[in-house]
Every structure is written in C-alpha cells, then in structure tokens.
Design an enzyme around this catalytic site. Structure first.
Site, PDB file in Angstrom:
ATOM      1  N   HIS A   1    -103.837 -27.413  48.162  1.00  0.00           N
ATOM      2  CA  HIS A   1    -105.039 -26.962  48.871  1.00  0.00           C
ATOM      3  C   HIS A   1    -106.256 -26.868  47.968  1.00  0.00           C
ATOM      4  O   HIS A   1    -107.248 -26.231  48.324  1.00  0.00           O
ATOM      5  CB  HIS A   1    -104.769 -25.616  49.550  1.00  0.00           C
ATOM      6  CG  HIS A   1    -103.726 -25.688  50.613  1.00  0.00           C
ATOM      7  ND1 HIS A   1    -103.016 -24.588  51.056  1.00  0.00           N
ATOM      8  CD2 HIS A   1    -103.256 -26.741  51.329  1.00  0.00           C
ATOM      9  CE1 HIS A   1    -102.151 -24.963  51.994  1.00  0.00           C
ATOM     10  NE2 HIS A   1    -102.274 -26.255  52.168  1.00  0.00           N
TER      11      HIS A   1
ATOM     12  N   CYS B   1    -124.751 -35.728  45.453  1.00  0.00           N
ATOM     13  CA  CYS B   1    -124.650 -36.579  44.254  1.00  0.00           C
ATOM     14  C   CYS B   1    -123.295 -36.483  43.569  1.00  0.00           C
ATOM     15  O   CYS B   1    -123.037 -37.180  42.598  1.00  0.00           O
ATOM     16  CB  CYS B   1    -125.759 -36.237  43.265  1.00  0.00           C
ATOM     17  SG  CYS B   1    -125.551 -34.645  42.423  1.00  0.00           S
TER      18      CYS B   1
ATOM     19  N   THR C   1     -93.911 -17.788  50.219  1.00  0.00           N
ATOM     20  CA  THR C   1     -94.512 -18.493  51.348  1.00  0.00           C
ATOM     21  C   THR C   1     -93.667 -18.311  52.596  1.00  0.00           C
ATOM     22  O   THR C   1     -92.436 -18.284  52.528  1.00  0.00           O
ATOM     23  CB  THR C   1     -94.686 -19.997  51.055  1.00  0.00           C
ATOM     24  OG1 THR C   1     -95.171 -20.654  52.233  1.00  0.00           O
ATOM     25  CG2 THR C   1     -93.376 -20.640  50.618  1.00  0.00           C
TER      26      THR C   1
END
Length: 238
Positions: free
Chosen positions: A121, A132, A190
């Site tokens: 991520h 730019c 997680t």
C-alpha cells in the site's frame, strides 16, 4: 514456555525460507492506530467515514480536507519499531527470512533494519508532485498547511494506495513469488479482509502456515498454528 509459543519456535528453527505477511496490527504496539479494532480509526467519529476520506474520489474532490485528515491521523513520524519489527529484521540478517510483505505504510520495518520489504500500500515517507513528478520526503507534507504544493505549483501526493486505486503490479508479482517459494508463511496483525492483498496467502503451498493476530482473523486460511495475541508480545518470547 507456552505450548503454542514453543511450537512456533520449533517451526521457525526448522525453516530457511520464511516469508512474513503483515497488517496494521504489527504497528499498534508502536502506538499507531489500526483500522478495525475497538480503538481503531473506523470506530471514531469524523466528518466523513475514514474509508471515504482515504478514497481516490475524496482526494480528488476534497484535497484540503484529505490532507487535514491525513496529516493528523496517518502520520506517526515519532513511532519506533517494536519487538515484531526487530525480530523480523534479525531473522533476515540470519538468512532465515527472505521477505516482509506489508500492508502498512509507516516504514517501521525498514527502520528496524529489514531490507526486503514489499509495501503493498505504499509509504508515507515517499511523496511526489502530480505535475512534474518531483520527489518529496514526508516532512514536506507534514509541515505544510492545506494542500502541499511543489515548486512547479502542482499538488504533492503521498505515494500510498488509496481506496479505489489499484496495487502496484510489480510489487504484487514479487509478493507472489516469495510466497510460492516460502517454506514457512507467518501472517501477523491482519484480519485478512482487505483484498486483493489478503488473497495472496492462498498461493502458499507449504505446511507451516502461522496466523498471529489479536482477535479473529477474517479469512479461513487453514492455518497450521493460530496464536491469538499481540504479535510483538508473541515475538518477544522467541
């Protein structure tokens, strides 16, 4: 030593190609809020839901509000690596661990000394001008007010993957390669509910799949060992 910790240690000791896949829970012990826990961002009240404010659409349409939220909630520049980050870096130095695949954007794995870190991520430490493409460090964004601007006048965008944006295909391919080659896969911190990253674990073909997470893990991954607890606390016992 707890039986599950002992089993984990034996698995690590007998492995030579470990891959670690981690999420927000890896950094909570460093003081960084996760998303879905009781104290996480999603349980707090903001003008808009965090999922909305961290979306590509919101970034495009409400840049100033996005950066106000981003600076206050997503930047934790004083955070330090915890026992989990340090143990993984140690295993890499010893040649046991081959890669860290992370959903986190805080850079704490690198701060701990890990070198092969695949950031699914992105990272708050990298920022670039949308016009730019000039590179800027995190301090430029952290110290700015309103919309951070490049010298050319373009908006400076954090190099993080927002909701509605796709993951970097090269990073995903690297992650798949490491997972396929792993003789041990450790999933830590997680809930495995964020796709497509969570789907990566299905490519593991070994027999030492470990899940270490505080609370329930979202996906039934058929783990060989499941430890319910903070990953830093668990790793500090190894």
């Amino acid at each position: 030593m707890d039986e599950k910790i002992k089993q984990l240690k034996e698995m690590v000791d007998s492995s030579h190609h470990i891959v670690f896949f981690g999420g927000a829970g890896v950094s909570t012990e460093s003081g960084i809020k996760d998303f879905r826990s009781v104290d996480g961002l999603y349980s707090q009240k903001f003008a808009y839901p965090p999922e909305t404010m961290l979306s590509h659409t919101f970034y495009v349409q409400h840049k100033e509000a996005f950066f106000d939220f981003y600076r206050h909630q997503m930047l934790a520049l004083d955070a330090k690596p915890n026992a989990a980050h340090l143990k993984l870096a140690q295993w890499e130095r010893e040649g046991k661990l081959k890669a860290v695949i992370t959903q986190n954007i805080d850079g704490l794995h690198q701060a701990a000394g890990s070198r092969e870190v695949l950031e699914l991520h992105g990272s708050v430490w990298r920022n670039y001008c949308e016009c730019c493409h000039a590179f800027y460090g995190v301090e430029t964004v952290a110290q700015s007010r309103g919309i951070p601007r490049c010298k050319c006048g373009g908006a400076i965008k954090p190099d993080v993957v927002l909701y509605e944006e796709g993951l970097d295909e090269k990073v995903m391919d690297q992650a798949l390669h490491y997972i396929r080659q792993a003789d041990m896969l450790i999933i830590g911190g997680t809930s495995l509910v964020v796709y497509p990253a969570a789907g990566l674990v299905r490519y593991y073909r070994g027999h030492k799949l470990v899940v270490i997470n505080k609370g329930q893990t979202g996906a039934n991954v058929g783990a060989d060992l499941v430890i319910d607890g903070p990953i830093g606390e668990v790793f500090s016992q190894l």
